[in-house]
Design a protein around this motif. Structure first.
Motif, PDB file in Angstrom:
ATOM      1  N   GLU A 191       0.850  -1.209   0.000  1.00  0.00           N
ATOM      2  CA  GLU A 191       0.000   0.000   0.000  1.00  0.00           C
ATOM      3  C   GLU A 191       0.876   1.246   0.000  1.00  0.00           C
ATOM      4  OE1 GLU A 191      -3.424  -0.014  -0.087  1.00  0.00           O
ATOM      5  OE2 GLU A 191      -3.085  -2.157  -0.459  1.00  0.00           O
ATOM      6  N   LYS A 192       2.117   1.074   0.448  1.00  0.00           N
ATOM      7  CA  LYS A 192       3.030   2.223   0.513  1.00  0.00           C
ATOM      8  C   LYS A 192       3.919   2.257  -0.721  1.00  0.00           C
ATOM      9  CE  LYS A 192       3.469   2.276   5.540  1.00  0.00           C
ATOM     10  NZ  LYS A 192       4.331   1.526   6.444  1.00  0.00           N
ATOM     11  N   LYS A 193       4.456   3.435  -0.990  1.00  0.00           N
ATOM     12  CA  LYS A 193       5.290   3.584  -2.191  1.00  0.00           C
ATOM     13  C   LYS A 193       6.764   3.737  -1.824  1.00  0.00           C
ATOM     14  CE  LYS A 193       2.121   4.268  -5.545  1.00  0.00           C
ATOM     15  NZ  LYS A 193       1.227   3.134  -5.264  1.00  0.00           N
ATOM     16  N   VAL A 194       7.615   3.212  -2.693  1.00  0.00           N
ATOM     17  CA  VAL A 194       9.041   3.481  -2.541  1.00  0.00           C
ATOM     18  C   VAL A 194       9.436   4.344  -3.745  1.00  0.00           C
ATOM     19  CG1 VAL A 194       9.498   1.190  -3.508  1.00  0.00           C
ATOM     20  CG2 VAL A 194      11.358   2.449  -2.508  1.00  0.00           C
ATOM     21  N   VAL A 195      10.224   5.360  -3.482  1.00  0.00           N
ATOM     22  CA  VAL A 195      10.627   6.288  -4.547  1.00  0.00           C
ATOM     23  C   VAL A 195      12.141   6.273  -4.643  1.00  0.00           C
ATOM     24  CG1 VAL A 195      10.543   8.680  -5.345  1.00  0.00           C
ATOM     25  CG2 VAL A 195       8.673   7.772  -3.967  1.00  0.00           C
ATOM     26  N   PHE A 196      12.651   6.164  -5.838  1.00  0.00           N
ATOM     27  CA  PHE A 196      14.107   6.300  -5.996  1.00  0.00           C
ATOM     28  C   PHE A 196      14.419   7.007  -7.298  1.00  0.00           C
ATOM     29  CE2 PHE A 196      15.066   3.032  -9.166  1.00  0.00           C
ATOM     30  CZ  PHE A 196      13.905   2.274  -9.137  1.00  0.00           C
ATOM     31  N   ASP A 197      15.617   7.544  -7.337  1.00  0.00           N
ATOM     32  CA  ASP A 197      16.036   8.331  -8.491  1.00  0.00           C
ATOM     33  C   ASP A 197      16.987   7.501  -9.323  1.00  0.00           C
ATOM     34  OD1 ASP A 197      15.772  10.685  -9.791  1.00  0.00           O
ATOM     35  OD2 ASP A 197      16.333  11.893  -8.038  1.00  0.00           O
ATOM     36  N   ASP A 198      16.534   7.050 -10.462  1.00  0.00           N
ATOM     37  CA  ASP A 198      17.418   6.274 -11.321  1.00  0.00           C
ATOM     38  C   ASP A 198      18.218   7.253 -12.182  1.00  0.00           C
ATOM     39  OD1 ASP A 198      17.679   3.239 -12.482  1.00  0.00           O
ATOM     40  OD2 ASP A 198      17.965   4.718 -14.070  1.00  0.00           O
ATOM     41  N   PHE A 199      19.512   6.983 -12.325  1.00  0.00           N
ATOM     42  CA  PHE A 199      20.368   7.911 -13.073  1.00  0.00           C
ATOM     43  C   PHE A 199      19.945   8.063 -14.518  1.00  0.00           C
ATOM     44  CE2 PHE A 199      24.252   9.999 -11.679  1.00  0.00           C
ATOM     45  CZ  PHE A 199      24.038   9.889 -10.324  1.00  0.00           C
ATOM     46  N   ILE A 200      19.371   7.006 -15.082  1.00  0.00           N
ATOM     47  CA  ILE A 200      18.977   7.064 -16.494  1.00  0.00           C
ATOM     48  C   ILE A 200      17.480   7.314 -16.624  1.00  0.00           C
ATOM     49  CG2 ILE A 200      18.831   5.732 -18.632  1.00  0.00           C
ATOM     50  CD1 ILE A 200      21.430   4.278 -17.673  1.00  0.00           C
ATOM     51  N   LYS A 201      16.695   6.614 -15.842  1.00  0.00           N
ATOM     52  CA  LYS A 201      15.234   6.681 -16.012  1.00  0.00           C
ATOM     53  C   LYS A 201      14.590   7.822 -15.232  1.00  0.00           C
ATOM     54  CE  LYS A 201      15.178   2.389 -17.907  1.00  0.00           C
ATOM     55  NZ  LYS A 201      14.639   1.968 -19.184  1.00  0.00           N
ATOM     56  N   GLY A 202      15.342   8.425 -14.329  1.00  0.00           N
ATOM     57  CA  GLY A 202      14.769   9.511 -13.541  1.00  0.00           C
ATOM     58  C   GLY A 202      14.039   8.985 -12.311  1.00  0.00           C
ATOM     59  N   LYS A 203      13.085   9.805 -11.818  1.00  0.00           N
ATOM     60  CA  LYS A 203      12.397   9.448 -10.569  1.00  0.00           C
ATOM     61  C   LYS A 203      11.420   8.304 -10.827  1.00  0.00           C
ATOM     62  CE  LYS A 203       9.618  11.587  -7.077  1.00  0.00           C
ATOM     63  NZ  LYS A 203       8.839  12.738  -6.695  1.00  0.00           N
ATOM     64  N   ILE A 204      11.505   7.279  -9.998  1.00  0.00           N
ATOM     65  CA  ILE A 204      10.614   6.127 -10.168  1.00  0.00           C
ATOM     66  C   ILE A 204       9.891   5.847  -8.862  1.00  0.00           C
ATOM     67  CG2 ILE A 204      10.553   3.625 -10.609  1.00  0.00           C
ATOM     68  CD1 ILE A 204      12.735   3.986 -12.589  1.00  0.00           C
ATOM     69  N   GLU A 205       8.606   5.603  -8.987  1.00  0.00           N
ATOM     70  CA  GLU A 205       7.800   5.315  -7.803  1.00  0.00           C
ATOM     71  C   GLU A 205       7.163   3.951  -7.996  1.00  0.00           C
ATOM     72  OE1 GLU A 205       5.505   8.786  -6.098  1.00  0.00           O
ATOM     73  OE2 GLU A 205       3.914   7.300  -6.360  1.00  0.00           O
ATOM     74  N   MET A 206       7.350   3.071  -7.014  1.00  0.00           N
ATOM     75  CA  MET A 206       6.763   1.727  -7.135  1.00  0.00           C
ATOM     76  C   MET A 206       6.208   1.317  -5.778  1.00  0.00           C
ATOM     77  SD  MET A 206       9.151  -0.742  -9.409  1.00  0.00           S
ATOM     78  CE  MET A 206      10.718   0.013  -9.634  1.00  0.00           C
ATOM     79  N   PRO A 207       5.262   0.370  -5.764  1.00  0.00           N
ATOM     80  CA  PRO A 207       4.790  -0.124  -4.464  1.00  0.00           C
ATOM     81  C   PRO A 207       5.938  -0.830  -3.744  1.00  0.00           C
ATOM     82  CG  PRO A 207       3.444  -0.972  -6.282  1.00  0.00           C
ATOM     83  CD  PRO A 207       4.607  -0.281  -6.894  1.00  0.00           C
ATOM     84  N   GLU A 208       5.931  -0.781  -2.431  1.00  0.00           N
ATOM     85  CA  GLU A 208       6.953  -1.508  -1.672  1.00  0.00           C
ATOM     86  C   GLU A 208       6.819  -2.999  -1.933  1.00  0.00           C
ATOM     87  OE1 GLU A 208       7.483   1.422   2.211  1.00  0.00           O
ATOM     88  OE2 GLU A 208       6.852  -0.654   2.505  1.00  0.00           O
TER      89      GLU A 208
END
Ligand code: GLU
Length: 552
Positions: A202-219
């Protein structure tokens, strides 16, 4: 002793070292601020794929342009998929394209560097030490489920309409009392070690990929397998332990791993490691009947890097072409810096294409023609000889026996401001040079439409007596011009264009006849020089043969 600590002892009685020992053995690298540590981490499961070479190049450039370090790790935890000479195939492929490995696996049984072993099959003790720590901390547990039980679980979940997988309340062994676990261990029941995922989808994890940029996915909430029944780690766990202890700062890899990043972030954190930066590379694509698809190992010969070696593409060309795929500003940079070494290019990981770059062999050939046009004749000769030794023995022998001749020919049109761009790959050279040697020369007496065989004979009969192999370019051309008028041609191209009906042709047609007679082609580099290289006997013999052919 808590139950978790006791369980850890039961599962890993032989682990002699502590995580602190390994932290001390593999300290942070002493590198300048901003230096990036990257790796290429292939599995030795087959030939090196062009996508693998691309990933290795990107990782290496990332390290090189920041004064960092690049290493090669062999991920050989899947023994079933491994092939006999897998490591050599990878190293040969990298070496052929100038990707030097100075740290990591350097040969079948050799390696270099202070962060090894660099082959995962030699790191079992290390994985077990960190697995033990996870168990101690309550972050991992043994699971004794059989394949059938897992299959039943999947079927039940499908019926229930919930996500499949080993998680939450479906994770049967997550919270079993120690006695139950101990009883199974005593029976010797096989088990895998699973991660106790702290995630909530239900919660999201966010990370910054160097190539793809900001990515948000479910935990992630799946209790993934860390160690298989034989104690060998899965990719996920090995990646986490290795990239931490080898002090990787930037994980550059294929984007098929992007969906696993939420799991990986959890794992790094559970182990108490700093999460590295990620850079996920899109696969190399190909246009197939108008549709974009991934380059396929099965369908496309150009997917294997050995293809480029066999075709004779210089490594500089392939690298240069891969850079045009990597950073779209590369071509502008190259135009402005025609002869600069590739290492001067300010490669930028952030400028990589987000979707897959399109691979185009015709474009590679153009890039390669440019690269080869800047080489001197000795270099072209040397590379061609090397290629021929492996791929065309008769041509190799011919080339070796006629070094001066071949070099003189290859020197035509090189070195100036606008060098000739005839050769795209070494396998084109046998044909390019074929008329230089009687052994490979093939006459072709077809004439352009506007020239009759009778006129061709007259041209050659007038030319043969005045031909002198010592003539310089100017004298040679004046002689060809002098043939024109008596035979109804004009030495003046402009004049011909203004009044084409007044002449049989112009000086270009006259030299074309000589060219066809002596080389079998309508298009060659500078003919005067070619005639000098061929030598008097060959030229006169070929003129003679042509006269006979056109007379018959
Ligand atoms: N061994 C993995 C593979 O072959 C490597 C992925 C990575 O670079 O981490 O896909």
């Amino acid at each position: 002793m808590t139950d978790a600590v006791r369980l850890a002892e039961l599962l890993f009685p032989d682990v002699a070292k502590t995580p602190e020992d390994y932290e001390a053995m593999y300290p942070e690298r002493d590198l300048p601020e901003g230096a990036r540590v990257t790796r290429f981490a292939p599995s030795p499961t087959g030939f090196l794929h062009i996508g693998g070479l691309f990933a290795a190049l990107i990782a290496k450039l990332t390290a090189d342009t920041t004064g960092g370090a690049f290493f090669l790790r062999i991920e050989d935890t899947d023994k079933k998929r491994e092939i006999e000479d897998g490591v050599s195939a990878i190293l040969d492929g990298l070496n052929a394209f100038g990707i030097d490995v100075t740290e990591g696996v350097t040969g079948k049984d050799t390696e270099a560097g202070a962060y090894g072993p660099y082959q995962q099959s030699k790191r079992k003790d290390i994985y077990h030490c960190f697995a033990k720590q996870l168990v101690q901390n309550g972050m991992a547990y043994p699971c004794f489920c059989t394949a059938e039980e897992l299959e039943e679980l999947r079927a039940a979940q499908e019926k229930e309409g919930v996500n499949p997988g080993y998680y939450g309340k479906y994770a049967k062994w997550r919270d079993q009392p120690l006695e139950t676990v101990e009883a199974e261990l005593q029976k010797g029941t096989p088990y895998v070690l699973r991660f106790r995922s702290p995630g909530d989808p239900e919660k999201k994890v966010v990370f910054d990929d160097f190539i793809k940029g900001k990515i948000e996915m479910p935990e992630n909430d799946i209790d993934i397998v860390l160690l298989k029944t034989d104690g060998i780690p899965t990719y996920h766990f090995a990646h986490c332990v290795d990239d931490h202890l080898m002090r990787t700062t930037h994980v550059v890899r294929g984007d098929e791993w992007i969906s696993s990043v939420p799991t990986h972030i959890q794992l790094f954190k559970a182990c108490g490691f700093r999460v590295p930066k990620f850079a996920h590379i899109a696969p190399i694509m190909k246009l197939d009947e108008g549709n974009k698809r991934k380059l396929s190992k099965r369908k496309d010969p150009e997917a294997a890097v050995s293809y480029y070696v066999e075709e004779g593409y210089p490594k500089e060309s392939v690298l240069e072409y891969l850079l045009t795929l990597a950073n779209s500003n590369f071509e502008d940079w190259r135009r402005a810096n025609k002869t600069a070494p590739l290492s001067d290019f300010p490669f930028n990981l952030k400028k990589m294409s987000v979707s897959g770059a399109l691979f185009d062999l015709a474009k590679l050939n153009d890039v390669s023609k440019n690269v080869i046009s800047l080489m001197d004749a000795d270099t072209v000769y040397h590379y061609t000889l090397q290629w021929a030794a492996e791929n065309n023995q008769p041509f190799h022998d011919l080339l070796a026996a006629n070094e001066d001749k071949a070099k003189a020919f290859l020197a035509i049109g090189r070195g100036g401001k606008k060098p000739r761009k005839d050769i795209g790959k070494w396998s084109e050279v046998p044909d390019y040079l074929s008329y230089l040697f009687d052994e490979t020369y093939q006459s072709d007496y077809a004439l352009p439409e506007n020239i009759s065989a009778g006129d061709a004979v007259s041209i050659l009969e007038s030319y043969a007596p005045i031909y002198d192999e010592t003539d310089d370019n100017n004298t040679w051309f004046e002689k060809v011009k002098s043939l024109c008028e008596p035979l109804g041609f004009t030495p003046n191209v402009k004049e011909y264009k203004e009044n084409p009906d007044a002449f049989k042709g112009h000086v270009g047609d006259v030299s074309t006849v000589i060219r066809i007679a002596t080389t079998g082609r309508t298009n060659t580099p500078d003919l005067c020089t070619i005639l000098q290289i061929l030598g008097k006997d060959t030229v006169l013999a070929r003129l003679d043969n042509a006269i006979r052919a056109w007379k018959s």
